[in-house]
Design an enzyme around this catalytic site. Structure first.
Site, PDB file in Angstrom:
ATOM      1  N   SER A  15      29.916  40.689  23.434  1.00  0.00           N
ATOM      2  CA  SER A  15      30.199  39.689  22.390  1.00  0.00           C
ATOM      3  C   SER A  15      30.344  38.283  22.986  1.00  0.00           C
ATOM      4  CB  SER A  15      31.437  40.079  21.573  1.00  0.00           C
ATOM      5  OG  SER A  15      32.614  39.958  22.323  1.00  0.00           O
ATOM      6  N   ARG A  94      32.470  44.962  37.384  1.00  0.00           N
ATOM      7  CA  ARG A  94      32.383  45.360  38.796  1.00  0.00           C
ATOM      8  C   ARG A  94      32.906  44.219  39.645  1.00  0.00           C
ATOM      9  NH1 ARG A  94      31.286  50.196  40.514  1.00  0.00           N
ATOM     10  NH2 ARG A  94      30.212  49.546  42.391  1.00  0.00           N
ATOM     11  N   LEU A  96      32.778  41.916  42.694  1.00  0.00           N
ATOM     12  CA  LEU A  96      31.651  41.477  43.521  1.00  0.00           C
ATOM     13  C   LEU A  96      32.123  41.223  44.956  1.00  0.00           C
ATOM     14  CD1 LEU A  96      30.184  39.106  40.823  1.00  0.00           C
ATOM     15  CD2 LEU A  96      29.079  41.199  41.679  1.00  0.00           C
ATOM     16  N   ASN A 110      33.524  33.290  35.332  1.00  0.00           N
ATOM     17  CA  ASN A 110      33.931  34.543  34.688  1.00  0.00           C
ATOM     18  C   ASN A 110      34.917  34.238  33.567  1.00  0.00           C
ATOM     19  OD1 ASN A 110      34.435  37.423  34.427  1.00  0.00           O
ATOM     20  ND2 ASN A 110      36.392  37.076  35.472  1.00  0.00           N
ATOM     21  N   HIS A 112      38.208  35.877  31.574  1.00  0.00           N
ATOM     22  CA  HIS A 112      39.236  36.899  31.778  1.00  0.00           C
ATOM     23  C   HIS A 112      40.237  36.818  30.622  1.00  0.00           C
ATOM     24  CE1 HIS A 112      41.617  39.729  34.062  1.00  0.00           C
ATOM     25  NE2 HIS A 112      42.677  38.979  33.823  1.00  0.00           N
ATOM     26  N   GLY A 146      38.546  36.347  45.814  1.00  0.00           N
ATOM     27  CA  GLY A 146      39.663  37.113  45.250  1.00  0.00           C
ATOM     28  C   GLY A 146      39.301  37.583  43.843  1.00  0.00           C
ATOM     29  N   VAL A 147      40.024  38.594  43.358  1.00  0.00           N
ATOM     30  CA  VAL A 147      39.749  39.101  42.006  1.00  0.00           C
ATOM     31  C   VAL A 147      40.484  38.223  40.984  1.00  0.00           C
ATOM     32  CG1 VAL A 147      40.009  41.071  40.454  1.00  0.00           C
ATOM     33  CG2 VAL A 147      39.365  41.438  42.834  1.00  0.00           C
ATOM     34  N   ASP A 148      39.736  37.621  40.064  1.00  0.00           N
ATOM     35  CA  ASP A 148      40.305  36.755  39.007  1.00  0.00           C
ATOM     36  C   ASP A 148      41.129  35.612  39.583  1.00  0.00           C
ATOM     37  OD1 ASP A 148      39.158  38.480  37.096  1.00  0.00           O
ATOM     38  OD2 ASP A 148      40.887  39.802  37.157  1.00  0.00           O
TER      39      ASP A 148
HETATM   40  C1  GAR Z   1      36.283  40.478  27.149  1.00  0.00           C
HETATM   41  O1  GAR Z   1      37.528  40.549  26.531  1.00  0.00           O
HETATM   42  C2  GAR Z   1      36.409  39.853  28.534  1.00  0.00           C
HETATM   43  O2  GAR Z   1      37.357  38.830  28.604  1.00  0.00           O
HETATM   44  C3  GAR Z   1      36.834  41.038  29.359  1.00  0.00           C
HETATM   45  O3  GAR Z   1      36.063  42.108  28.875  1.00  0.00           O
HETATM   46  C4  GAR Z   1      35.767  41.876  27.486  1.00  0.00           C
HETATM   47  C5  GAR Z   1      34.272  41.993  27.306  1.00  0.00           C
HETATM   48  O4  GAR Z   1      33.933  41.952  25.961  1.00  0.00           O
HETATM   49  N1  GAR Z   1      36.609  40.826  30.754  1.00  0.00           N
HETATM   50  C6  GAR Z   1      37.373  41.314  31.708  1.00  0.00           C
HETATM   51  O5  GAR Z   1      38.337  42.011  31.499  1.00  0.00           O
HETATM   52  C7  GAR Z   1      36.946  40.923  33.117  1.00  0.00           C
HETATM   53  N2  GAR Z   1      37.970  41.201  34.042  1.00  0.00           N
HETATM   54  P1  GAR Z   1      32.465  41.575  25.523  1.00  0.00           P
HETATM   55  O6  GAR Z   1      31.535  42.549  26.266  1.00  0.00           O
HETATM   56  O7  GAR Z   1      32.427  41.818  24.050  1.00  0.00           O
HETATM   57  O8  GAR Z   1      32.186  40.152  25.886  1.00  0.00           O
END
Ligand code: GAR
Length: 195
Positions: A15, A94, A96, A110, A112, A146-148
């Protein structure tokens, strides 16, 4: 002004990817989507990307076993072949390696679903509720090793309401993600073209 070719990497629903593809159709948007890439063949977003007229491709990480770098070399090659100069991770689940992150340094962002630096990793909404936070939200940031953890580009805050569950909070945050991500991508691309 010429538009910067960008790719979107997903693992599922897509989305946020749709929000980016739709924003890119608006006049004056500084980026042009050239590829949607998933690490999962069953990602719903792959078909949605095609419906939006954007080439899509799956590179299944499972085929590479524990060899993350071999997987990422294929991803990197596909991104370069598409002409992408910038990458937006949109629900790409994933981690990276430093090898990939350094190759795309300053050109990889990214989204989050938390107010970073709070709640890196998974289950962000449940953790915010459990901590009794009054506010939650979403963040777009540059990706580093680092992660996030990389530099924050932008955030949107939403209230946590009494009785919220992780699901109701997620449903309040998701539309804000769709507002935030195009805005943050625009900012990052504009910054890049003025470098
Ligand atoms: C979203 O809420 C995004 O912020 C999260 O996954 C969802 C993907 O939804 N991402 C993470 O958690 C990354 N660490 P979408 O496929 O509908 O965009």
């Amino acid at each position: 002004m010429s538009r910067i070719p960008f790719a979107v990497m997903i693992s599922g629903r897509g989305s946020n990817m749709v929000a980016l593809l739709e924003a890119a159709q608006e006049k004056g948007f500084p980026g042009l989507p050239v590829l949607v890439l998933s690490n999962r063949p069953d990602a719903k977003g792959l078909a949605t990307a095609r419906e939006h007229g954007v080439p899509s491709l799956c590179i299944d990480h499972k085929e590479y076993g524990a060899n993350r770098e071999a997987f990422e070399r294929q991803v990197d090659a596909a991104l370069r072949a598409s002409g992408a100069q910038f990458v937006a991770l949109a629900g790409f689940m994933r981690v990276l390696t430093p090898w990939f992150v350094n190759r795309w340094s300053g050109r990889l962002i990214n989204i989050h679903p938390s107010l970073l630096p709070k709640y890196k990793g998974l289950d962000t909404h449940a953790r915010a509720i459990e901590a009794g936070d009054k506010e939650a939200g979403c963040t777009v940031h540059y990706v580093n090793e680092g992660v996030d953890e990389g530099m924050i580009i932008d955030q949107i805050r939403v209230p946590v309401l009494d009785g919220d569950t992780p699901e109701t909070l997620a449903a309040r945050i998701l539309p804000k993600e769709h507002e935030l991500y195009p805005r943050a991508l625009k900012k990052a691309l504009t910054r890049m073209s003025s470098r």
